[in-house]
Write a protein that holds these residues in place. Sequence first.
Motif, short mmCIF file in Angstrom:
data_model
loop_
_atom_site.label_atom_id
_atom_site.label_comp_id
_atom_site.label_asym_id
_atom_site.label_seq_id
_atom_site.Cartn_x
_atom_site.Cartn_y
_atom_site.Cartn_z
N GLY A 31 0.81 -1.21 0.00
CA GLY A 31 0.00 0.00 0.00
C GLY A 31 0.85 1.26 0.00
N TYR A 40 -4.91 -1.18 4.74
CA TYR A 40 -3.79 -1.80 4.02
C TYR A 40 -3.26 -3.00 4.81
N PHE A 96 -7.21 -1.10 -1.82
CA PHE A 96 -6.17 -1.26 -2.83
C PHE A 96 -6.69 -0.90 -4.22
N THR A 152 -6.87 2.87 -4.51
CA THR A 152 -5.54 3.45 -4.73
C THR A 152 -5.10 3.27 -6.18
#
Length: 495
Positions: A149, A207, A215, A218
């Motif tokens: 992460g 994370y 995830f 992101t």
Amino acid sequence: MIFNELRRHGRLAAKRHPMYEENLAGKIISYVMAAGWAGYLILFGTILASSFTNMVPNWEPYHVMNGIALIFILALDFLLRIPFQKTPTQEVKPYLLLPVKKKRIIDFLLLRSGLSLFNLFWLFLFVPFSFLTITKFFGVLGVISYLIGIWLIILINNYWYLLCRTLINERIWWILLPVAFYGGITFLLIIPDSPVSSFLIDLGDRYMEGNILYFMGTIFIIAILWWINRRVISCLIYVELAKTNDSKIKHVSDYKFFERYGEVGEYMRLELKMLLRNRSCKGLLRNTFVLILMFSCVLSFSNLYDGGFMPTIIAIYNFSVFGMIILIRTMSFEGNYLDGMMSRKGSILSLLRAKYYVYSIGEIIPFTLMIPAIIMNKLTLLGAFSWFFYTIGFIYFCNLQLVVYNKQTIPLNEKVTTRQSNGGIQIIISLCAFGVPLLLYSALNALFGETIAYITLLIIGLGFILASPYWIKNIYQRFMKRRYENMEGFRNSRQ
């Protein structure tokens, strides 16, 4: 297939680079220095694991790292990329004659930027910190998930930097974008019950738990920044290739007052015209001025760099940044028209003297901008004069040594469609010119005190200034011995 082929072309271009041997030695030294900094980051990660426990007893150390320290690390990462990471470039013209989509070339640039080892460097800090603080709650899998992460967040910062740097290279006012972004987040962090801090803490926890939604979110942000960068770079490539942004000169300055200084004055006039009329040179000059102004304001009007050696570090950087960014490229811009200059005997010597005079006079800019810091007792007047003359003397002596070794032509106007340049030796010279005076001042200050240290630096600077006619002539003589080799490199690297 196209990515592998472009990567192979990049390796071949690096091996055929006119400065391959010099850059190879510079890269080896830079890798050694990077290994030293990696050791420091490992040490800091170990220390922070226990320091955060004592600093905020009610929080776990990784909560302090995620909720407070992470944004400052990302801001520092952004600043460190300015001198060490250039915007990706690719010589596009040859590929446009082939059945290759322009978007694939841009995707290759972005992929190369994302896979840069620079994006892994901060893991030297986070790996020891994570194993010391996260393992007992989330186990080894939680540590691995958290580090993935963090790497993704650094990738976001990489593409954010790439976007900001590309825009800033076109219009200086875009510098307000990263300033507003990091400044706004910092302001939100200091307010009570900050929503930004709570979000970052929750993000770090998810994370560690391996939450797939976080995830995916992101990665989605990375994809958005990728798409924006692709659109921006595509537009810039079109502009450079089509030459659609050639601007009309509204006012032509002849700088006639330089005529009284003969041939050296003519080259001083040439240097100013080159800096103020060409896109690449003008962008470097503009970025240099912005950096000096920014650090001078932070030093003068905030308490961020008060105490310790930070005012000294800022002073050294402000005075040496002209040499670190522009002067180390001496002869590379002139490589576009060096053949005409070589037709006159002694013209290179006059050019070197003119450059030295122009950039020495330019040091008045950082000195003037740091007057508020002197008035507010952030920096002594003796210290400012010492760094002023030390820079003109010793640091410029180091920077101008690259006249002998530079043999790659840098385009005057292209920024995105040019060949990728390898600047290992330039980075080493810049780091030495910045690090040696800092180490020397630290040693003299510890042994004899601040006043003696500044006087010693002042004497060293004045000595190199008085000897400048001799070492400039020595640089000229060494350049003339290598002139055919260097000129071949300049011709081969022109576009």
